[in-house]
Design an enzyme around this catalytic site. Structure first.
Site, PDB file in Angstrom:
ATOM      1  N   ASN A 111       0.826  -1.218   0.000  1.00  0.00           N
ATOM      2  CA  ASN A 111       0.000   0.000   0.000  1.00  0.00           C
ATOM      3  C   ASN A 111       0.857   1.264   0.000  1.00  0.00           C
ATOM      4  OD1 ASN A 111       0.790  -0.486   2.671  1.00  0.00           O
ATOM      5  ND2 ASN A 111      -1.118   0.265   3.552  1.00  0.00           N
TER       6      ASN A 111
ATOM      7  N   HIS B 173      -2.554 -10.485  10.930  1.00  0.00           N
ATOM      8  CA  HIS B 173      -2.840  -9.825  12.216  1.00  0.00           C
ATOM      9  C   HIS B 173      -4.160 -10.219  12.893  1.00  0.00           C
ATOM     10  CE1 HIS B 173      -4.917  -7.241   9.358  1.00  0.00           C
ATOM     11  NE2 HIS B 173      -3.841  -6.543   9.040  1.00  0.00           N
TER      12      HIS B 173
ATOM     13  N   ASP C 240       3.456  -5.745  11.818  1.00  0.00           N
ATOM     14  CA  ASP C 240       2.584  -4.812  11.092  1.00  0.00           C
ATOM     15  C   ASP C 240       3.121  -3.385  11.279  1.00  0.00           C
ATOM     16  OD1 ASP C 240       0.628  -3.809   9.457  1.00  0.00           O
ATOM     17  OD2 ASP C 240      -1.051  -4.186  10.826  1.00  0.00           O
TER      18      ASP C 240
HETATM   19  O1  DOR Z   1      -3.035  -0.212  11.463  1.00  0.00           O
HETATM   20  C1  DOR Z   1      -2.849  -0.435  10.284  1.00  0.00           C
HETATM   21  N1  DOR Z   1      -1.994   0.306   9.561  1.00  0.00           N
HETATM   22  N2  DOR Z   1      -3.523  -1.416   9.692  1.00  0.00           N
HETATM   23  C2  DOR Z   1      -3.505  -1.615   8.367  1.00  0.00           C
HETATM   24  O2  DOR Z   1      -4.149  -2.510   7.908  1.00  0.00           O
HETATM   25  C3  DOR Z   1      -2.711  -0.724   7.494  1.00  0.00           C
HETATM   26  C4  DOR Z   1      -1.612  -0.089   8.233  1.00  0.00           C
HETATM   27  C5  DOR Z   1      -1.022   1.084   7.506  1.00  0.00           C
HETATM   28  O3  DOR Z   1      -0.679   0.928   6.314  1.00  0.00           O
HETATM   29  O4  DOR Z   1      -0.854   2.139   8.104  1.00  0.00           O
HETATM   30 ZN    ZN Z   2      -3.658  -5.117   7.590  1.00  0.00          ZN
HETATM   31 ZN    ZN Z   3      -0.322  -4.111   7.554  1.00  0.00          ZN
END
Ligand code: DOR
Ligand code: ZN
Ligand code: ZN
Length: 422
Positions: A92, A230, A303
């Site tokens: 992303n 997660h 994460d």
């Molecule tokens: O807390 C999160 N941050 N969950 C996600 O799924 C994406 C991630 C982000 O890219 O900041």
């Molecule tokens: Zn995620």
């Molecule tokens: Zn993630």
């Protein structure tokens, strides 16, 4: 180089050994003092513990596109400071990692930065728009090790089924972020006592569980593997446990914040506690530890989601989701799980290194002769206080500031080279 008299975390237990490294690989592991080969340099490790280099199969490095939050260089510095020798970065970014050009760009940056190994994860759909499948084969050829739509769920079930089939054909795992957006409906925290107390909009467990269940159904009916990202709910752990019991090819991960914290911490409106999926209740936290113990949850990931202060210094509802995790993951996991009596050191090494290597088919994950000398050398007795101002990561967003933990990374070696030293 020789690592002398170290406590070495091997697959079958911790042993006092010398490790000789040559040409970037482990050349010899011998009982301390019994090594034969000579060495140009000696690293005295009497009071230190050597782990296989940690592998984080779920991080956000933000480059390209969000270099204000993190770059591949600062993310890699953060990784080696945390004992990680390999990380897998989610797609992303801007542009999204959805084609071989972006994958190649990240592989080129990996070489330039030259700290830890970096494996890109390709998007499932073009631009993560949920409409057309991305070119999975091309991304694999360029170095992608998995596909994921992380940050969201692929809403169209037929498209997801096709993605899982294609991924299986290419020998790649599909890593699933499980979130039914219509049920989340703008929720920013877990729905429960503390969402009521604070007035913050809650999101129910079912929003996560429904998609976990869908992905399990798809994997089972298509006969392909799937990986659940997660996991944060007790009910999600149970769904995965039951699926594993009947032979579904599922693996799953969780993060330190889900087995360390409960939603009580939102009561001060600290936006560093805002993460997706949200931090849930004690019942969930305990079930996640149980899931790690009994093997339902295969691995621990961070994460790692670094954000700029501008994205967090706003009202809770407007703050970005995410926790900067690479530099706290080992100490939190060791303190909570090993000192807490849930896992042995070998089991922790399994969750933080061997399992991710196995799931994504990466070289490494175990200390053995012939393996790359990717090692994390730690002082398990050192107590320290988490201070985000000391992070190498640009993301200072952590709910763990001020927390006392055990286990300090002293050296991180990648292919036999010291990439971090404390
Ligand atoms: O807390 C999160 N941050 N969950 C996600 O799924 C994406 C991630 C982000 O890219 O900041
Ligand atoms: Zn995620
Ligand atoms: Zn993630």
């Amino acid at each position: 180089m020789i690592l002398r008299a170290a406590n070495v975390v091997l697959k079958d237990g911790v042993k006092k050994c010398d490790i000789r490294i040559a040409d970037g690989r482990i050349a010899e592991i011998s009982p301390a003092g019994k090594g034969k080969g000579s060495a140009e340099s000696v690293l005295e490790c009497q009071n230190l513990t050597v782990f296989p280099g940690l592998i984080d199969m779920h991080v956000h490095l933000r480059e390209p596109g969000f270099e204000k939050k993190e770059t591949i260089e600062t993310g890699a510095m953060s990784a080696v400071k945390g004992g990680f020798t390999q990380v897998c970065c989610m797609p992303n970014t801007k542009p999204v990692i959805d084609n071989k050009i972006v994958v190649s760009y990240i592989k080129a940056r990996e070489k330039e930065v030259n700290l830890c190994k970096i494996h890109p994860i390709g998007a499932i759909t073009e631009g993560q728009k949920g409409e057309n499948l991305a070119a999975i084969g091309g991304m694999k050829a360029a170095g992608a090790v998995a596909i994921s739509e992380d940050g969201k769920t692929v809403v169209n079930t037929k498209l997801m089924a096709n993605a899982m089939l294609y991924a299986a054909d290419f020998g790649l795992k599909c890593l699933c972020h499980c979130e039914d957006a219509s049920l989340v409906d703008g929720g920013v925290v877990h729905e429960g006592y503390y969402s009521t107390l604070t007035g913050l909009k809650g999101s129910v467990r079912a929003a996560e569980d429904i998609v976990i269940a869908r992905e399990l159904c798809l994997a089972e009916s298509l006969g392909v593997p799937v990986h659940i990202c997660h996991v944060s709910t007790y009910s999600g752990v149970q769904l995965i446990r039951e699926a594993k019991a009947r032979g579904v090819q599922v693996t799953a991960e969780t993060c330190p914040h889900y087995f360390t914290l409960t939603d009580e911490i939102i009561k001060d409106f600290d936006t560093n506690t805002k993460v997706n999926p949200p931090i849930r209740e004690e019942r969930d936290r305990l079930a996640i530890i149980e899931g790690l113990k009994d093997g339902t949850l295969d691995c621990i990931v961070t994460d790692h989601a670094p954000h700029h202060a501008d994205d967090k210094n706003v009202e809770y509802n407007f703050a970005a989701f995410g926790i900067s995790g690479l530099e706290t993951s080992f100490a939190l996991s060791y303190t909570q799980l090993v000192k807490g009596g849930a896992l042995t050191l070998e089991a922790l090494a399994q969750k933080m290194s061997a399992a991710p290597a196995q799931i994504l088919n990466l070289e490494g994950g175990e200390i053995k002769v012939g393996a790359p000398a990717d090692l994390a050398i730690v002082d398990l007795n050192e107590e320290w206080v988490i201070d985000p101002n000391e992070f190498a990561s640009k993301g200072k967003n952590t709910p763990f500031a001020g927390r006392k933990v055990y286990g300090k990374v002293k050296y991180t070696l990648v292919n036999g080279e010291i990439k971090y030293q404390n």
